[in-house]
Scaffold this motif. Sequence first.
Motif, mmCIF file in Angstrom:
data_model
loop_
_atom_site.group_PDB
_atom_site.id
_atom_site.type_symbol
_atom_site.label_atom_id
_atom_site.label_comp_id
_atom_site.label_asym_id
_atom_site.label_seq_id
_atom_site.Cartn_x
_atom_site.Cartn_y
_atom_site.Cartn_z
ATOM 1 N N LEU A 37 0.823 -1.207 0.000
ATOM 2 C CA LEU A 37 0.000 0.000 0.000
ATOM 3 C C LEU A 37 0.858 1.257 0.000
ATOM 4 O O LEU A 37 0.527 2.254 -0.656
ATOM 5 C CB LEU A 37 -0.928 -0.011 1.219
ATOM 6 N N ALA A 38 1.981 1.224 0.726
ATOM 7 C CA ALA A 38 2.862 2.392 0.766
ATOM 8 C C ALA A 38 3.487 2.654 -0.602
ATOM 9 O O ALA A 38 3.550 3.805 -1.060
ATOM 10 C CB ALA A 38 3.947 2.184 1.825
ATOM 11 N N LEU A 39 3.955 1.599 -1.276
ATOM 12 C CA LEU A 39 4.545 1.768 -2.606
ATOM 13 C C LEU A 39 3.498 2.216 -3.624
ATOM 14 O O LEU A 39 3.786 3.033 -4.502
ATOM 15 C CB LEU A 39 5.194 0.464 -3.064
ATOM 16 N N SER A 40 2.293 1.687 -3.506
ATOM 17 C CA SER A 40 1.231 2.077 -4.435
ATOM 18 C C SER A 40 0.837 3.530 -4.237
ATOM 19 O O SER A 40 0.493 4.225 -5.197
ATOM 20 C CB SER A 40 0.018 1.167 -4.251
ATOM 21 N N ALA A 41 0.884 4.010 -3.001
ATOM 22 C CA ALA A 41 0.585 5.419 -2.747
ATOM 23 C C ALA A 41 1.709 6.323 -3.246
ATOM 24 O O ALA A 41 1.464 7.428 -3.734
ATOM 25 C CB ALA A 41 0.355 5.639 -1.247
ATOM 26 N N GLU A 42 2.941 5.840 -3.142
ATOM 27 C CA GLU A 42 4.086 6.635 -3.604
ATOM 28 C C GLU A 42 4.166 6.677 -5.123
ATOM 29 O O GLU A 42 4.576 7.689 -5.703
ATOM 30 C CB GLU A 42 5.377 6.038 -3.041
ATOM 31 N N HIS A 43 3.756 5.585 -5.772
ATOM 32 C CA HIS A 43 3.794 5.514 -7.230
ATOM 33 C C HIS A 43 2.404 5.138 -7.743
ATOM 34 O O HIS A 43 2.155 3.989 -8.136
ATOM 35 C CB HIS A 43 4.813 4.473 -7.702
ATOM 36 N N PRO A 44 1.462 6.069 -7.754
ATOM 37 C CA PRO A 44 0.075 5.712 -8.110
ATOM 38 C C PRO A 44 -0.113 5.278 -9.552
ATOM 39 O O PRO A 44 -1.122 4.659 -9.876
ATOM 40 C CB PRO A 44 -0.696 7.011 -7.818
ATOM 41 N N ARG A 45 0.831 5.561 -10.441
ATOM 42 C CA ARG A 45 0.696 5.153 -11.835
ATOM 43 C C ARG A 45 1.432 3.852 -12.138
ATOM 44 O O ARG A 45 1.502 3.441 -13.281
ATOM 45 C CB ARG A 45 1.210 6.254 -12.767
ATOM 46 N N TYR A 46 1.969 3.197 -11.128
ATOM 47 C CA TYR A 46 2.618 1.909 -11.316
ATOM 48 C C TYR A 46 1.588 0.793 -11.171
ATOM 49 O O TYR A 46 0.806 0.773 -10.222
ATOM 50 C CB TYR A 46 3.729 1.691 -10.285
ATOM 51 N N GLY A 47 1.595 -0.170 -12.097
ATOM 52 C CA GLY A 47 0.732 -1.330 -12.006
ATOM 53 C C GLY A 47 1.351 -2.422 -11.152
ATOM 54 O O GLY A 47 2.419 -2.254 -10.551
ATOM 55 N N TYR A 48 0.681 -3.579 -11.109
ATOM 56 C CA TYR A 48 1.148 -4.650 -10.221
ATOM 57 C C TYR A 48 2.498 -5.207 -10.643
ATOM 58 O O TYR A 48 3.279 -5.678 -9.810
ATOM 59 C CB TYR A 48 0.108 -5.769 -10.144
ATOM 60 N N ARG A 49 2.842 -5.164 -11.928
ATOM 61 C CA ARG A 49 4.132 -5.690 -12.374
ATOM 62 C C ARG A 49 5.280 -4.853 -11.824
ATOM 63 O O ARG A 49 6.275 -5.393 -11.318
ATOM 64 C CB ARG A 49 4.182 -5.728 -13.900
ATOM 65 N N ARG A 50 5.175 -3.531 -11.920
ATOM 66 C CA ARG A 50 6.256 -2.671 -11.416
ATOM 67 C C ARG A 50 6.305 -2.681 -9.891
ATOM 68 O O ARG A 50 7.391 -2.631 -9.302
ATOM 69 C CB ARG A 50 6.085 -1.245 -11.944
ATOM 70 N N ILE A 51 5.151 -2.728 -9.241
ATOM 71 C CA ILE A 51 5.151 -2.811 -7.779
ATOM 72 C C ILE A 51 5.803 -4.118 -7.335
ATOM 73 O O ILE A 51 6.594 -4.147 -6.381
ATOM 74 C CB ILE A 51 3.720 -2.713 -7.232
ATOM 75 N N ALA A 52 5.512 -5.227 -8.032
ATOM 76 C CA ALA A 52 6.147 -6.502 -7.699
ATOM 77 C C ALA A 52 7.654 -6.435 -7.897
ATOM 78 O O ALA A 52 8.427 -6.976 -7.096
ATOM 79 C CB ALA A 52 5.550 -7.624 -8.545
ATOM 80 N N ALA A 53 8.106 -5.758 -8.958
ATOM 81 C CA ALA A 53 9.544 -5.618 -9.201
ATOM 82 C C ALA A 53 10.208 -4.823 -8.079
ATOM 83 O O ALA A 53 11.311 -5.161 -7.629
ATOM 84 C CB ALA A 53 9.785 -4.952 -10.549
ATOM 85 N N LEU A 54 9.556 -3.755 -7.609
ATOM 86 C CA LEU A 54 10.113 -2.971 -6.511
ATOM 87 C C LEU A 54 10.179 -3.794 -5.227
ATOM 88 O O LEU A 54 11.159 -3.706 -4.475
ATOM 89 C CB LEU A 54 9.271 -1.715 -6.289
ATOM 90 N N LEU A 55 9.157 -4.599 -4.963
ATOM 91 C CA LEU A 55 9.162 -5.426 -3.758
ATOM 92 C C LEU A 55 10.259 -6.486 -3.815
ATOM 93 O O LEU A 55 10.947 -6.734 -2.826
ATOM 94 C CB LEU A 55 7.792 -6.087 -3.581
ATOM 95 N N ARG A 56 10.434 -7.106 -4.987
ATOM 96 C CA ARG A 56 11.511 -8.101 -5.114
ATOM 97 C C ARG A 56 12.870 -7.456 -4.954
ATOM 98 O O ARG A 56 13.798 -8.059 -4.410
ATOM 99 C CB ARG A 56 11.401 -8.809 -6.469
ATOM 100 N N ARG A 57 13.000 -6.220 -5.414
ATOM 101 C CA ARG A 57 14.261 -5.503 -5.245
ATOM 102 C C ARG A 57 14.563 -5.261 -3.768
ATOM 103 O O ARG A 57 15.730 -5.205 -3.361
ATOM 104 C CB ARG A 57 14.201 -4.168 -6.008
ATOM 105 N N GLU A 58 13.508 -5.113 -2.956
ATOM 106 C CA GLU A 58 13.674 -4.899 -1.521
ATOM 107 C C GLU A 58 13.893 -6.207 -0.757
ATOM 108 O O GLU A 58 14.122 -6.179 0.449
ATOM 109 C CB GLU A 58 12.452 -4.185 -0.953
ATOM 110 N N ARG A 77 -6.217 0.185 -8.504
ATOM 111 C CA ARG A 77 -6.295 -0.020 -9.946
ATOM 112 C C ARG A 77 -5.757 1.217 -10.645
ATOM 113 O O ARG A 77 -6.077 2.351 -10.269
ATOM 114 C CB ARG A 77 -7.734 -0.282 -10.372
ATOM 115 N N VAL A 78 -4.947 1.013 -11.660
ATOM 116 C CA VAL A 78 -4.444 2.121 -12.467
ATOM 117 C C VAL A 78 -5.396 2.316 -13.638
ATOM 118 O O VAL A 78 -5.551 1.406 -14.467
ATOM 119 C CB VAL A 78 -3.011 1.829 -12.976
#
Length: 288
Positions: A37-58, A77-78
């Motif tokens: 939820l925090a990443l989605s709020a920080e990047h509201p135009r990112y879909g689930y693929r990019r959010i998943a990539a950021l989480l895996r990076r962490e 939803r974007v």
Amino acid sequence: MCSQRQACQFLKLARSTFNYRGRPPTPAEEQLRKRLLALSAEHPRYGYRRIAALLRREGWRVGKRHIQRLRRDAGLRVPPTKRKLVRRGISTGLPTTATHRNHVWTWDFIADATVRGGALKMLTILDEYTRECHVLWAERALKAADVLHWLQKAVEQHGAPAYLRSDNGSEFIAKIVQRWLKENRIKTIYIEPGSPWQNGFVESFHGRFRDECLNREQLWTLTEARVVVGDFRQKYNEIRPHSRLGYESPARFAARSCPCPVPVGLRPPSTGHGQRTNENINSNQCLD
């Protein structure tokens, strides 16, 4: 009235599915949901693929379908962008394709305005292979001398490209620019007039830039615009997962797969009439 067995048989539903009771989320799952939820709020135009990539990076061990389900459960939803009409007929795009770092650079302008109505003209210089944005600079007006100034600074820091792709704008075909490119052995690729699809890399970048930055920000002054676009360029290069790079950021992709460019000696422009020195401008806002 009928039994549970008969009802499940009639509905073609497994009794194990009917009797399944969901379990409460574990502390780890709850922590993952909060981070999502925090990443989605920080990047509201990112879909689930990019959010998943950021989480895996962490360090999170998650798949894109898992993140898609969690985002759906959270009502995230974007909104899709308006689909463009597909161009029909034989492609007229130029065949030159970048095969390594500093093979082909592309540059162009994107226009916007401040809230009070002042014009904004932004110069973009992009490496077509690594997708790195070397320059993203906002100004009220940009002339050929200004364009050449920022191109020189990008070349000094990243090395010279073999080719430079652009449209036929007056700033790109000016004599001072042409003379400098010829003296430094940088070849040019000009797209056909009225054919922006031949410069697709920079057009795609401008689409992301407008969708994720310009359409979300209210720019009141030129100084504020420079700070905002400078922050976007840094996040684009170092953080934003790029789908064409295996969801790596352009900086990570360049560091992993491309050797560092060797700085080259540049010849100064043959004429300095009207050229800006920009001594008081912080170059870190628009250059890596």
